[in-house]
Motif scaffolding. Structure first.
Motif, PDB file in Angstrom:
ATOM      1  N   GLU A   1       0.842  -1.192   0.000  1.00 44.31           N
ATOM      2  CA  GLU A   1       0.000   0.000   0.000  1.00 44.31           C
ATOM      3  C   GLU A   1       0.877   1.243   0.000  1.00 44.31           C
ATOM      4  OE1 GLU A   1      -3.191   2.198   2.926  1.00 44.31           O
ATOM      5  OE2 GLU A   1      -3.060   0.020   2.990  1.00 44.31           O
ATOM      6  N   LYS A   2       1.922   1.207   0.849  1.00 39.99           N
ATOM      7  CA  LYS A   2       2.912   2.282   0.897  1.00 39.99           C
ATOM      8  C   LYS A   2       4.261   1.683   1.247  1.00 39.99           C
ATOM      9  CE  LYS A   2       0.456   6.479   2.062  1.00 39.99           C
ATOM     10  NZ  LYS A   2       0.289   7.552   3.027  1.00 39.99           N
ATOM     11  N   ALA A   3       5.311   2.235   0.632  1.00 44.25           N
ATOM     12  CA  ALA A   3       6.674   1.818   0.954  1.00 44.25           C
ATOM     13  C   ALA A   3       7.564   3.041   0.830  1.00 44.25           C
ATOM     14  CB  ALA A   3       7.142   0.718   0.005  1.00 44.25           C
ATOM     15  N   GLY A   4       8.554   3.149   1.702  1.00 44.71           N
ATOM     16  CA  GLY A   4       9.478   4.273   1.649  1.00 44.71           C
ATOM     17  C   GLY A   4      10.887   3.830   1.960  1.00 44.71           C
ATOM     18  N   VAL A   5      11.847   4.387   1.223  1.00 42.31           N
ATOM     19  CA  VAL A   5      13.266   4.117   1.444  1.00 42.31           C
ATOM     20  C   VAL A   5      13.951   5.478   1.432  1.00 42.31           C
ATOM     21  CG1 VAL A   5      15.311   2.864   0.660  1.00 42.31           C
ATOM     22  CG2 VAL A   5      13.029   1.914   0.213  1.00 42.31           C
ATOM     23  N   ASN A   6      14.415   5.921   2.587  1.00 44.66           N
ATOM     24  CA  ASN A   6      14.925   7.287   2.718  1.00 44.66           C
ATOM     25  C   ASN A   6      16.400   7.303   3.072  1.00 44.66           C
ATOM     26  OD1 ASN A   6      12.299   8.433   2.333  1.00 44.66           O
ATOM     27  ND2 ASN A   6      11.818   7.666   4.373  1.00 44.66           N
ATOM     28  N   LEU A   7      17.062   8.368   2.630  1.00 43.07           N
ATOM     29  CA  LEU A   7      18.480   8.574   2.893  1.00 43.07           C
ATOM     30  C   LEU A   7      18.693  10.011   3.339  1.00 43.07           C
ATOM     31  CD1 LEU A   7      21.543   7.811   2.559  1.00 43.07           C
ATOM     32  CD2 LEU A   7      21.321   8.629   0.217  1.00 43.07           C
ATOM     33  N   SER A   8      19.436  10.205   4.419  1.00 41.18           N
ATOM     34  CA  SER A   8      19.751  11.546   4.900  1.00 41.18           C
ATOM     35  C   SER A   8      21.251  11.676   5.119  1.00 41.18           C
ATOM     36  CB  SER A   8      19.059  11.835   6.235  1.00 41.18           C
ATOM     37  OG  SER A   8      17.667  11.805   6.087  1.00 41.18           O
ATOM     38  N   VAL A   9      21.789  12.804   4.702  1.00 35.03           N
ATOM     39  CA  VAL A   9      23.174  13.177   4.989  1.00 35.03           C
ATOM     40  C   VAL A   9      23.073  14.472   5.772  1.00 35.03           C
ATOM     41  CG1 VAL A   9      25.384  13.888   4.004  1.00 35.03           C
ATOM     42  CG2 VAL A   9      24.026  12.114   2.860  1.00 35.03           C
ATOM     43  N   VAL A  10      23.406  14.433   7.052  1.00 35.49           N
ATOM     44  CA  VAL A  10      23.214  15.609   7.892  1.00 35.49           C
ATOM     45  C   VAL A  10      24.506  15.987   8.609  1.00 35.49           C
ATOM     46  CG1 VAL A  10      20.740  15.240   8.233  1.00 35.49           C
ATOM     47  CG2 VAL A  10      22.348  14.225   9.822  1.00 35.49           C
TER      48      VAL A  10
END
Length: 108
Positions: free
Chosen positions: A86-95
């Motif tokens: 229904e929903k899928a997320g793959v996130n990347l952060s460089v902080v």
């Protein structure tokens, strides 16, 4: 107001239309450990999204990017209304920024 905030908050970044080649600060250089790690994480993000799309069979990921004025940013990949997911997320952060002392103690 500090034009280059080091704190991480909702107002400390802006959405961008074009995904930058790198989210690391320019002073880090292309061969820095941080830059090499970002490349590995971006490749992993692409592979994970590709495999989820294969499993789903219909859904496709859409990409959003954001950057912070003092360096860093993120790439959000989101799939909605797939055949399996229904929903899928793959996130990347460089902080960049200072880690609160409590978080630093919990991480070590």
């Amino acid at each position: 107001t500090d034009p280059n905030p080091t704190n991480i908050g909702w107002d400390s970044h802006k959405a961008v239309d074009d995904v930058p080649e790198t989210l690391t600060r320019e002073l880090d250089g292309n061969e820095s450990m941080r830059r090499r790690f970002e490349v590995l994480c971006r490749e992993a993000q692409k592979q994970i999204c590709s495999e989820i799309e294969k499993i789903d069979g219909e859904g496709k990921f859409k990409q959003d990017a954001w950057v912070r004025p003092n360096g860093g940013g993120g790439l959000s990949m989101v799939m909605a209304n797939g055949k399996v997911f229904e929903k899928a997320g793959v996130n990347l952060s460089v902080v960049y920024g200072s880690m609160p002392q409590e978080a630093l103690q919990a991480a070590t």
